[in-house]
Scaffold this motif. Sequence first.
Motif, PDB file in Angstrom:
ATOM      1  N   VAL A  98       0.860  -1.178   0.000  1.00 49.88           N
ATOM      2  CA  VAL A  98       0.000   0.000   0.000  1.00 49.88           C
ATOM      3  C   VAL A  98       0.911   1.248   0.000  1.00 49.88           C
ATOM      4  O   VAL A  98       1.289   1.746   1.059  1.00 49.88           O
ATOM      5  CB  VAL A  98      -0.927   0.024   1.233  1.00 49.88           C
ATOM      6  N   PRO A  99       1.300   1.752  -1.185  1.00 49.39           N
ATOM      7  CA  PRO A  99       2.194   2.918  -1.232  1.00 49.39           C
ATOM      8  C   PRO A  99       1.467   4.177  -0.757  1.00 49.39           C
ATOM      9  O   PRO A  99       0.367   4.484  -1.216  1.00 49.39           O
ATOM     10  CB  PRO A  99       2.564   3.032  -2.716  1.00 49.39           C
ATOM     11  N   THR A 100       2.093   4.896   0.176  1.00 44.09           N
ATOM     12  CA  THR A 100       1.459   6.073   0.775  1.00 44.09           C
ATOM     13  C   THR A 100       2.523   7.076   1.197  1.00 44.09           C
ATOM     14  O   THR A 100       3.636   6.688   1.552  1.00 44.09           O
ATOM     15  CB  THR A 100       0.637   5.665   2.022  1.00 44.09           C
ATOM     16  N   GLY A 101       2.177   8.355   1.170  1.00 44.44           N
ATOM     17  CA  GLY A 101       3.109   9.398   1.590  1.00 44.44           C
ATOM     18  C   GLY A 101       2.869   9.853   3.014  1.00 44.44           C
ATOM     19  O   GLY A 101       1.796   9.619   3.583  1.00 44.44           O
ATOM     20  N   SER A 102       3.880  10.478   3.597  1.00 37.99           N
ATOM     21  CA  SER A 102       3.820  11.170   4.888  1.00 37.99           C
ATOM     22  C   SER A 102       3.373  10.276   6.043  1.00 37.99           C
ATOM     23  O   SER A 102       3.435   9.047   5.974  1.00 37.99           O
ATOM     24  CB  SER A 102       2.917  12.412   4.784  1.00 37.99           C
ATOM     25  N   SER A 103       2.884  10.911   7.129  1.00 39.71           N
ATOM     26  CA  SER A 103       2.458  10.160   8.312  1.00 39.71           C
ATOM     27  C   SER A 103       1.139   9.425   8.087  1.00 39.71           C
ATOM     28  O   SER A 103       0.673   8.704   8.976  1.00 39.71           O
ATOM     29  CB  SER A 103       2.327  11.105   9.514  1.00 39.71           C
TER      30      SER A 103
END
Length: 259
Positions: free
Chosen positions: A186-191
């Motif tokens: 599950v590619p995701t940015g930031s917090s």
Amino acid sequence: MDKKELAQEVVQIARHAGAAIMAIYSKKDLGVELKADESPLTLADQAANEVICRALEKLSVQYPIISEENKAVPYETRKNYDYHWLVDPLDGTKEFIKRNGEFTVNIALIHAGKPVMGVVYVPCFDETYWGAEGVGAFLEANGKTTRLEVPAFKLADEGLNVVCSRSHLNDDTQAFVDKLKNPSLVPTGSSLKFLIIAKGEAHVYPRLGPTMEWDTAAAQAVLEQAGGSVIDEETKQPLRYNKENLLNPYFIAYGGLQQ
């Protein structure tokens, strides 16, 4: 100190910082420059930092502030802090520059090395995540408040959802993923990586690469109050704060991990 009442005040501060960020997000020129470590800085980072620091200084309870965008406080001074605020006014600056919406405002309250309260606001989605010790973890979105509780799982389970960076998997992270049974990435940015787990939409986030204390504290507080954990990969203990070096060790964030 009423942690629930204080958290609600901090929620409003985070939302005001988010509004300052979105005012710049809508402009053509984001005012991008490079800091000494060559990480990007925008006008939005600076505007949000000013909003947050000014507002925290006006609260009825007063604690020192450590922020990514403020001049570093010497360890000789901050080692004596009992409580302090730990702030990342705009986490996911690269995502902000890409305009993909995956950036957050992060404000944590640290007590004796532990995040006891955290607020994470997602300006593009108008979602607020917050957690406070003894109160629980919550998501405020679309006019509703939902309690966050992570589901139970085991690392031996098949098809676990693994949160990862949008850029690439380094060798250590790939080795961790390779031990799992048919995982989904599950590619995701930031917090947001922590918050996806807190919502029960993913199970584990291996961060076997560098981060700073302000990158993780607020979201760790939310995840822990939802029943999850953030574990130092070397000591196998919860991630700690206000160390002499503010660089985090490698860690793994879990939802409701069962041994």
